[in-house]
Design an enzyme around this catalytic site. Sequence first.
Site, PDB file in Angstrom:
ATOM      1  CE  LYS A   1      66.582  46.092   0.170  1.00 28.80           C
ATOM      2  NZ  LYS A   1      66.064  45.111  -0.827  1.00 28.80           N
TER       3      LYS A   1
ATOM      4  CE1 TYR B   1      63.468  48.585   1.124  1.00 26.75           C
ATOM      5  CE2 TYR B   1      65.066  50.348   1.287  1.00 26.75           C
ATOM      6  CZ  TYR B   1      64.500  49.317   0.573  1.00 26.75           C
ATOM      7  OH  TYR B   1      64.963  49.022  -0.690  1.00 26.75           O
TER       8      TYR B   1
END
Length: 685
Positions: free
Chosen positions: A587, A583
């Site tokens: 990002k 994740y």
Amino acid sequence: MKSGWIERDAETIATQAAKAGVSRDFALLIYTTRLLGRDPKLVLHGGGNTSLKETMRDHFGEETEVLRIKATGADMASIEVAGMSAVRLASLRKLRTLGEIDDDELVGVERASLIEPMAANPSVEVMLHAFLPHKFVDHTHATAVLSVIDQPDGEKKCAEAFAGRMAFVPYVMPGFGLAKKAIDVFERTKPNDGLILGKHGIVTFGASAREAYERMIEMVTLAENFIQARRKSVAVAYTARKHAELVEVAPVIRGACSEKDKKTEGAWRRLILEFRATDVVLNFLARGDLARVSQLGVITPDHTIRTKNWPLLLPAAEAGKLADFSRASHEAAGQFIARYHRYFEEHNKRVGHIKHEVDSLPRVVLVPGLGLFGLGRSKRDATIAADITEAWIEGVSNAEAIGRFEPISEADMFDCEYWPLEQAKLGARKEPPLTGQIAVVTGAAGAIGAATAKAFAVAGAEVALLDVNFAAASETARAVGPSALPVVCDVTNAASVRAAFDAVAAAFGGVDVVVSNAGAAWQGRIGEVDEDTMRKSFELNFYGHQRVAQAAVKIMLAQGIGGCLLFNVSKQAVNPGPNFGPYGIPKAAELALMRQYAVDYGADGIRANAVNADRIRSGLLTSEMIASRSKARGLSEKDYMSGNLLGREVTAEDVAQAFVHHALALKTTADVTTVDGGNIAAAMR
Ligand SMILES: [Zn+2]
């Protein structure tokens, strides 16, 4: 035109009203007012008005004769008892002895004569209704009637069309002067059915609500038949070529019809667009004499506050020649603005420099071969402008079909446009800071997305809610407001993103702010996680943002009035958590993406910023996750959620406010705002 009167409906309303203590006459007036108001060929958006004279008991229990009249600007289609003000008739009638009366003084007398002191101001036509002796009076701006009377020989045509049944009142500016003139004509000629107000509209009256209403329908039908019997055909000049698409043309028009703010560098006065392209519209735009007939003026004076006196007429937008169209649009818009300034200066000088100029941007744009655009500071205003323009097209076309369209003079038009009582219909509202802007939020059905969409709507923007779940986006949009637009969008699919931004450009005309928020979390220890998981996460958490930003930038460049790209980057972008690589790494790339946009498009006035939020109750951090994580750390849920320097839980609304702040911070780009209650490890340097 057919009568909409249904005996059963009338009886139902009268019976219900009786239970609420409302007289039968008043109930039936409400009924016929709605019937008139729901037909756009009779009445549009706050135009038109109706009244009744009856007696009622005032606060002292005394029988008092009152005029019940539609409140100014109230919509007839949805009128309620509260939308009709009761005014003491005796004091209004006394005013007839006065030669002239100042507008402020007139409004003062009207207000002082209200039975309920807090009632809304009566219609600007209140005196016209008060002076006429009839129990029921209806007034509309019926399009067919305007086609007959907006003529150099309007009085003659009126005599023919209505077979001498209607008296003719030559044009006088609406208000006290018109009321006096109308009653003089009435008393001299004693018509049975009503009055025609030259270049303005029609009044019918009767002893019952039904009689006044049915007369209106009958007279408008006579006007329709008159037009039908005399219609001649029109030469069409326009030959079909391949046209550019609406979604390419709209942002160009929106940019051309924006104005740089004189006080704040980087700020623009922007408008929202509403597009229409019916056969009637397209046929009108194909007329050989479009350049002449489109510039003559509005069909009835009170339209001018919504559409201005003339539309901006642009050339056709040929496919593949958008740059030419853009140049021509800017040039034509510049000429429109200059013409409006000249018009204002000339007539303001005539009245002694007492008026303040409203913005000079067009409210209607015509593009032959494509259609018409209504423009306004909100979607609602744009829609009203478009509705009125459709009626204008019908009115002008029919007027030209039976003679020559001739509206009131420019000087008369100015007096109406700048009449304080007309301007008052628009309301003296203070505009919220993002008025005129269009905001797109992705992942709009999630907690942060929904809060952000709401916050932008509250700040005045029109909002498009993009989400892969259309049903959820629609539900959120309903909560945001009547003009909020739900759009299905899968940000992992380039075609879906393009289609979504096309839908936004078609609905509003372009885009100013994008909140790229859609995302989802994947976990895995980085050395062992499979490539498929990483790719999936990159597809959504990096490429998703890139696709959205690219689609937005394309529209922003076509508009040429800057814009704002906002990214939800999460604290993972700067402060990686264990096993959160799948994740956090895309990002982090998203953060770099934001900076790259800031670098590459700063010169175009397009800003790029990010919000770095943490620990928000949402689809990424569900109640179950909160329960398990707080338990794993031996903390209460509350302590877990507020485990930050300030000891405060951070909400989706807090994140939404940070996005709104960025949309307003015109001198800020490449910035990250942290909304996490304080986490020094995630603090930006
Ligand atoms: Zn009127």
